[in-house]
Design an enzyme around this catalytic site. Structure first.
Site, PDB file in Angstrom:
ATOM      1  N   ASN A  62      15.454 -15.335 -45.957  1.00  0.00           N
ATOM      2  CA  ASN A  62      15.585 -13.902 -45.701  1.00  0.00           C
ATOM      3  C   ASN A  62      16.343 -13.712 -44.387  1.00  0.00           C
ATOM      4  O   ASN A  62      16.046 -14.390 -43.399  1.00  0.00           O
ATOM      5  CB  ASN A  62      14.205 -13.247 -45.570  1.00  0.00           C
ATOM      6  CG  ASN A  62      13.388 -13.366 -46.837  1.00  0.00           C
ATOM      7  OD1 ASN A  62      13.943 -13.553 -47.916  1.00  0.00           O
ATOM      8  ND2 ASN A  62      12.084 -13.265 -46.726  1.00  0.00           N
TER       9      ASN A  62
ATOM     10  N   LYS B 167       9.615  -7.555 -39.694  1.00  0.00           N
ATOM     11  CA  LYS B 167       9.401  -6.529 -40.721  1.00  0.00           C
ATOM     12  C   LYS B 167       9.081  -5.169 -40.100  1.00  0.00           C
ATOM     13  O   LYS B 167       9.262  -4.138 -40.734  1.00  0.00           O
ATOM     14  CB  LYS B 167       8.227  -6.936 -41.641  1.00  0.00           C
ATOM     15  CG  LYS B 167       8.378  -8.278 -42.310  1.00  0.00           C
ATOM     16  CD  LYS B 167       9.452  -8.254 -43.368  1.00  0.00           C
ATOM     17  CE  LYS B 167       9.566  -9.578 -44.108  1.00  0.00           C
ATOM     18  NZ  LYS B 167      10.775  -9.640 -44.939  1.00  0.00           N
TER      19      LYS B 167
END
Length: 508
Positions: free
Chosen positions: A251, A396
């Site tokens: 990611n 995040k």
């Protein structure tokens, strides 16, 4: 689907459940095919060809979705992975590196999953373009890391970005700035799949247009789509022709996911008959990771088990740190020839993730998705490697952003490493309240990022601002009650303190 069929079958029990459900499945597939044809007819040229390829993948997923009966795993069949199927990183690193590191690197491609938007942090556009450290974005840091490798070892490791229709245009504009960097950058797009009505199980969109009412009708189908879209793009064959053998996938918001030379050497040094085709980096669970997917042995194969596949009665067991000790970081090393083989044999089997959503207008829809790690069971000699926690540093939320912007980490050649002055190698637990959710608001609340070298735990809630050169140590809790505001003065040193609504400072 099951609710839809179940409702109808209860009204017509005389036809026989299995026979009736099969008729309904065929009717639903036929209706879906007809709707997809109508959508394809709304475009021409190259767009039409891309769309047809995407829809072939969607039809396959939809067909499997209609066939699914019950959970994808039987809990009783789950076993712990054999000892040698998850290797400790230290054991792999202990073998050392050969003189020919460059030979290994020239067989590697770095792939970053770049389909996500920064909406959860209040940003518009691709998440990879958010500044995370010294004005550097996630993409800047990635390019710096690979350029450093290429310069240090005189190699040609390319960067591949898997974009989505949400991120492709903005990302391509930014790529101009890297023209003179020593990194070849390629992009390809994830598929575009139609969201479907929860009740009718037919597409929401009336045309392939991405504007107006149709904008909400489409979604990128999860990172499991990487195999098909990479193959369909032609880039997979191009890279194999250049002598590339492995991709390192991660990611783009995981700042710990740098190229590891020890893992790469382990892969390329295996005898050709026993080549490991898939490595999943796992790391030890903490209480923050209890929902992360884990590796299990299932019907003789190493397999990824996600929380969505766990029967409700066993969710607590799945979250147990003692039974399932490790979780998937989504840092994956995968053989390019193996991807090509499995795609051509139509043998890539990943569990379907059914993701229910409610659109802004209140319409309930379903997205059918897959996860890249779920394909581990399809590859030969798959392996888990238990890596240090430092290889999992996802950003995040703004709480994560505070950590990576602080003096806990040093930035060197695009890589963040824990500052050696910190006594404990573990990351502090930081929880910022809703006033800090959006990046712009978060930045306005800090005149400078606090000194966090000796921090264990920080909780901040309510209307709180920080002056310059604040230092937080041990456990610090700052709570401004509704209607109150707390300004932490410049130069403050808070150690094991609770700061409450009327600015009382108490020892913790």
């Amino acid at each position: 689907m099951s609710l839809y069929i179940k409702g109808l079958s209860e009204r017509q029990p005389h036809k026989g459940m299995a026979q009736f459900q099969e008729i309904m499945r065929q009717q639903l597939e036929s209706s879906m095919d007809a709707e997809l044809e109508k959508l394809v007819d709304t475009v021409t040229g190259a767009d039409r060809d891309v769309c047809k390829k995407d829809f072939e993948g969607f039809k396959n997923l939809f067909h499997r979705f209609l066939q699914v009966k019950g959970p994808s795993v039987e809990w009783i069949k789950i076993k712990r992975p054999p000892e040698d199927s998850i290797q400790p990183y230290d054991k792999i690193a202990a073998r050392g590196l050969p003189d020919s590191v460059a030979d290994s690197l020239n067989k590697l491609v770095v792939v970053k999953l770049n389909g996500g938007l920064g909406t959860s942090m209040g940003c518009k556009g691709p998440k990879s373009l958010i500044s995370v450290r010294n004005e550097n974005t996630f993409l800047d840091l990635t390019v710096q890391q690979i350029e450093h490798l290429n310069k240090t070892y005189n190699t040609d490791v390319p960067l591949v970005l898997m974009n989505s229709f949400n991120t492709d245009e903005d990302t391509k504009k930014i790529l101009q700035k890297y023209t003179h960097h020593r990194v070849k950058i390629h992009t390809f797009n994830q598929s575009r799949y139609p969201r479907i009505h929860k009740e009718s199980l037919l597409p929401v969109a009336a045309s392939l247009s991405m504007t107006g009412q149709n904008a909400d009708g489409w979604y990128p189908p999860g990172h499991g789509d990487i195999y098909a879209s990479f193959y369909n793009s032609g880039l997979l064959d191009q890279l194999i022709a250049q002598g590339k053998e492995y991709i390192f996938v991660s990611n783009i918001d995981n700042l710990g996911a740098t190229v590891d030379l020890h893992i790469l050497h382990h892969l390329v040094s295996q005898p050709s008959g026993k080549r490991c085709e898939f490595v999943m980096e796992v790391t030890d669970k903490t209480r923050a990771d209890v929902k992360g997917g884990t590796l299990i042995q299932y019907e003789g194969k190493l397999r990824l088990l996600e929380i969505a596949q766990v029967p409700k009665a066993h969710v607590d067991e799945f979250k147990s740190v003692s039974k399932f000790k490790i979780f998937n970081t989504n840092n994956l090393w995968i053989s390019l020839p193996a991807i090509k083989r499995l795609q051509e044999q139509n043998a890539m089997d990943m569990e379907i993730i059914v993701n229910p959503k409610t659109l802004d207008g209140g319409l309930n829809v379903v997205q059918l998705e897959t996860a890249v790690g779920a394909a581990i069971k399809c590859f030969d000699n798959a392996l888990g490697i238990n890596v240090p926690r430092s290889r999992f540093l996802p950003v995040k939320t703004t709480s994560d952003l505070l950590l990576v912007m602080s003096n806990l980490y040093r930035l060197e050649a695009g890589s963040l490493t824990m500052c050696p002055k910190r006594e404990f190698p573990t990351t502090p637990h930081v929880k910022l309240g809703s006033s800090f959710t959006k990046v712009q608001e978060y930045l306005m609340r800090f005149e400078s990022i606090p000194d966090m070298l000796e921090l264990d735990h920080l909780t901040v809630s309510g209307d709180v601002t920080f002056g310059k050169n604040v230092s937080v140590k041990g456990t610090v809790i700052i709570i401004a009650n509704h209607g109150d505001r707390i300004d932490i003065p410049a130069g403050s040193m808070l150690e094991n303190k609770i700061v409450s609504g009327n600015l009382r400072i108490l020892d913790h």
